[in-house]
Write an enzyme that holds these catalytic residues in place. Structure first.
Site, PDB file in Angstrom:
ATOM      1  N   HIS A 191       1.018  -1.174   0.148  1.00  0.00           N
ATOM      2  CA  HIS A 191      -0.187  -0.107  -0.101  1.00  0.00           C
ATOM      3  C   HIS A 191       0.802   1.196  -0.090  1.00  0.00           C
ATOM      4  O   HIS A 191       2.178   1.203   0.611  1.00  0.00           O
ATOM      5  CB  HIS A 191      -0.666  -0.093   1.319  1.00  0.00           C
ATOM      6  CG  HIS A 191      -1.876   0.987   1.403  1.00  0.00           C
ATOM      7  ND1 HIS A 191      -1.608   2.199   1.705  1.00  0.00           N
ATOM      8  CD2 HIS A 191      -3.251   1.108   1.164  1.00  0.00           C
ATOM      9  CE1 HIS A 191      -2.771   2.930   1.797  1.00  0.00           C
ATOM     10  NE2 HIS A 191      -3.761   2.189   1.496  1.00  0.00           N
TER      11      HIS A 191
ATOM     12  N   ASP B   4       3.030  -4.959   7.993  1.00  0.00           N
ATOM     13  CA  ASP B   4       1.731  -4.052   7.905  1.00  0.00           C
ATOM     14  C   ASP B   4       0.704  -5.022   8.152  1.00  0.00           C
ATOM     15  O   ASP B   4       0.428  -5.809   6.980  1.00  0.00           O
ATOM     16  CB  ASP B   4       2.056  -3.198   6.637  1.00  0.00           C
ATOM     17  CG  ASP B   4       0.679  -2.537   6.284  1.00  0.00           C
ATOM     18  OD1 ASP B   4      -0.373  -2.734   7.112  1.00  0.00           O
ATOM     19  OD2 ASP B   4       0.640  -1.869   5.272  1.00  0.00           O
TER      20      ASP B   4
ATOM     21  N   GLN C  23      -4.484  -5.203   6.736  1.00  0.00           N
ATOM     22  CA  GLN C  23      -5.555  -6.042   5.915  1.00  0.00           C
ATOM     23  C   GLN C  23      -5.430  -7.504   6.639  1.00  0.00           C
ATOM     24  O   GLN C  23      -6.212  -8.255   6.482  1.00  0.00           O
ATOM     25  CB  GLN C  23      -5.056  -6.111   4.546  1.00  0.00           C
ATOM     26  CG  GLN C  23      -5.226  -4.770   3.723  1.00  0.00           C
ATOM     27  CD  GLN C  23      -6.668  -4.350   3.673  1.00  0.00           C
ATOM     28  OE1 GLN C  23      -7.920  -5.382   3.853  1.00  0.00           O
ATOM     29  NE2 GLN C  23      -6.791  -3.350   3.363  1.00  0.00           N
TER      30      GLN C  23
ATOM     31  N   LYS D   4     -10.607  -1.033  10.227  1.00  0.00           N
ATOM     32  CA  LYS D   4     -10.647  -2.517   9.498  1.00  0.00           C
ATOM     33  C   LYS D   4     -10.802  -3.689  10.319  1.00  0.00           C
ATOM     34  O   LYS D   4     -11.344  -4.762   9.653  1.00  0.00           O
ATOM     35  CB  LYS D   4      -9.430  -2.525   8.804  1.00  0.00           C
ATOM     36  CG  LYS D   4      -9.061  -1.595   7.497  1.00  0.00           C
ATOM     37  CD  LYS D   4      -8.104  -1.771   6.578  1.00  0.00           C
ATOM     38  CE  LYS D   4      -7.262  -0.882   5.901  1.00  0.00           C
ATOM     39  NZ  LYS D   4      -7.995   0.162   5.198  1.00  0.00           N
TER      40      LYS D   4
ATOM     41  N   CYS E 108      -4.887   2.671  -3.441  1.00  0.00           N
ATOM     42  CA  CYS E 108      -3.727   3.098  -3.027  1.00  0.00           C
ATOM     43  C   CYS E 108      -2.441   2.364  -3.093  1.00  0.00           C
ATOM     44  O   CYS E 108      -1.642   1.998  -2.228  1.00  0.00           O
ATOM     45  CB  CYS E 108      -3.825   3.484  -1.556  1.00  0.00           C
ATOM     46  SG  CYS E 108      -4.857   4.758  -1.273  1.00  0.00           S
TER      47      CYS E 108
END
Lengths: 149, 410
Positions: free
Chosen positions: B127, B204, B207, B230, B368
């Site tokens: 991202h 990261d 997600q 999220k 993104c």
């Protein structure tokens, strides 16, 4: 989806499928690249002027149906217009998509009227105006990228 | 369908007030969870109750409300610690979101250490928020950004990763789940290889946390970043997990209140972890909401949620594949619950508008992740992403709406 017929009218879908003046130009007087970073629309607008009149205008690139059909219809409308007429049409078209009341100096939109359904879809206005902004930049012979942002 | 039989999706849906909404007169089919998920009443009520009866600024307040709010805030930290199995509470730093967490590591960990010739290793499927902070710190220090390529199927080219990882690598930063492709990356393998060369790894997890049980100690990652919004929690709240040793060695990211022990004009003594990195009045309600969201997710269990979402993914993949002219972007063997796709005849932006008219909320655009779009030579994709409350029937609505879209444009 029936309410979308207002947005995606047959004429629009036809221009999307078979865009007119969809070609690059060899040595244009004016050229500009336009991009809508939100949705990835990218178009190039090419322009030839003769004695202050739009002699030829074309575009290529890729975009959504609204962007492509708007660009296609724009090229048809612009041919033969003076610079001042072209800019007046751009402004009037822009007003029709964004403002509730017409402006006193607005000129008739002719066939572009079919695109005014976009007004009901605010996130799509940028799609319909990208080609025009890019034409405007080409007209000013501004080289390089412009953005609708 | 078998693995969704035991899962009480109807009762879960009842907990999310927004799922009862109608969009253009049609029942909402919310398939934009990878952008932001919706909120159960338990989260909404936790925030509401805080504001109605328990709110004050936290820390150092002697009055009752301040003590209550401090407790609620630190309970949120405790919930996060348990959720990712951090070793201790003070390894959990609250930030505004994944983006800030990554920027914090870039500026506080990487920047003071990086020298010209050093390398930061990321991947082609990151991202923008896991690309740009590293570009900035590379510009500041003369370090170089290296990128692990991805295959046509949307998987990391692990042999290239092995080649790019070297003694100049100062840090590896990699997404656990790709927001544009759905790919689940082999982060454990990446961490092991990086550690063999003494290279720390940031994961990261924006997600990943809503879909995969995460254990930062088992992973042995050095930093782990994720967002509340999220994970069925509020926006504006996120987490940076960091190993104590690393966090202690880092200078503060921002100066201000709460991150200091004492201030004079001769100098300032910084607070201990995690407060050293929490300058200013924090997002108290955000932490309380995040705590409630974690509690909610844990009640159902991430294992059960993952199995349910896998059922949705499998069903949606097989249904979408039957649509003529539809191409799925990202066909990794190991995927989390999202599908990016393009149609031959219809631009993603038009797909988004058409589906919206049917009440189906998806995301269209570059997500993104412009380098991913460029990799597959497409301007954008349409992306349907699943959450714990989505159903097989909703996939049917999606598929039907795509058929209608194609019908209108052909």
């Amino acid at each position: 989806m029936d309410n979308l017929r207002e947005l995606y009218q047959e004429v629009i879908l036809d221009h999307n499928k078979n865009p007119r003046n969809f070609r690059a130009m060899e040595n244009p007087d004016g050229f500009a690249h336009g991009a809508n970073p939100l949705c990835g629309d990218q178009i190039d607008v090419y322009l030839n002027l003769k004695d202050g009149v739009v002699e030829d205008v074309s575009f290529d690139g890729h975009g959504c149906a609204i962007c492509t059909s708007s660009a296609s219809m724009m090229t048809i409308e612009l041919k033969g217009k003076t610079e001042a007429e072209a800019l007046a049409l751009f402004e009037s078209f822009h007003h029709a998509l964004t403002d509730d009341e017409p402006h006193p100096n607005d000129v008739p939109l002719g066939k572009l009227k079919v695109l005014t359904g976009v007004k009901e879809f605010p996130v799509r206005v940028k799609c319909a105006t990208l080609a025009w902004h890019t034409f405007d930049a080409a007209l000013k012979k501004v080289q390089g990228d412009i953005s609708t942002e | 369908m078998s693995n969704t039989d035991q899962y009480d999706v109807a009762s879960i849906r009842n907990d999310f007030p927004i799922l009862g909404e109608k969009i253009h007169g049609k029942p909402l089919v919310y398939l934009d969870n990878a952008a932001s998920s919706q909120h159960p009443a338990q989260v909404i009520n936790a925030v509401k109750e805080l504001y109605e009866s328990g709110y004050s600024n936290i820390h150092r307040g002697v009055h009752q409300l301040s003590q209550d709010a401090t407790k609620a805030y630190e309970n949120g930290r405790s919930a996060v610690r348990g959720f990712i199995n951090a070793d201790c509470m003070h390894e959990v730093v609250f930030t505004s979101g994944t983006t800030e967490s990554i920027n914090l590591v870039a500026q506080s960990y990487a920047r003071p250490r990086l020298q010209k010739g050093d390398e930061i290793l990321i991947t082609h499927m990151e991202h923008h928020s896991n690309i740009v902070p590293w570009q900035i710190v590379c510009e500041q220090t003369g370090a170089e950004l290296k990128v692990v390529p991805i295959s046509d199927r949307g998987e990391l080219e692990m042999d290239r990763f092995a080649e790019l990882l070297n003694e100049r690598t100062a840090l590896v930063s990699v997404t656990q789940v790709s927001n544009a492709l759905g790919t689940v990356n082999p982060v454990a393998e990446i961490i092991e290889a990086a550690h063999a060369l003494g290279v720390p790894v940031l994961v990261d997890g924006a997600q990943a946390v809503p879909h995969i049980p995460v254990d930062v100690q088992a992973l042995d990652c050095d930093f782990y970043a994720f967002s509340g919004h999220k994970l069925y929690g509020p926006t504006g709240i996120g987490v940076l997990y960091g190993k104590e040793k690393l966090l202690n060695a880092m200078p503060p990211y921002q100066g201000g209140g709460d991150m200091i022990l004492s201030v004079s004009f001769d100098g300032t003594t910084y607070n201990t972890l995690p407060y050293k990195f929490e300058a200013g009045t924090p997002n108290i309600a955000g932490v309380v909401g995040l705590g409630a969201a974690i509690e909610y997710v844990q009640k159902t269990g991430l294992g059960a949620i993952a199995a349910h979402e896998y059922g949705l993914l499998e069903y949606a993949t097989s249904e979408l594949k039957q649509i003529d002219g539809l191409r799925i972007i990202g066909e990794a063997d190991h995927k989390a619950g999202l599908i990016s796709f393009v149609l031959d005849q219809v631009h993603p932006h038009d797909i988004g508008t058409m589906l919206d008219a049917e009440g189906v909320a998806i995301r269209t655009g570059h997500h993104c992740a412009q380098p991913v779009m460029e990799r597959y030579k497409i301007p954008a994709t349409a992306r349907a992403s699943f959450g714990m409350y989505n159903t097989l029937q909703e996939i049917d609505v999606l598929v039907e709406a795509i058929h209608k879209t194609i019908g209108m444009f052909s």
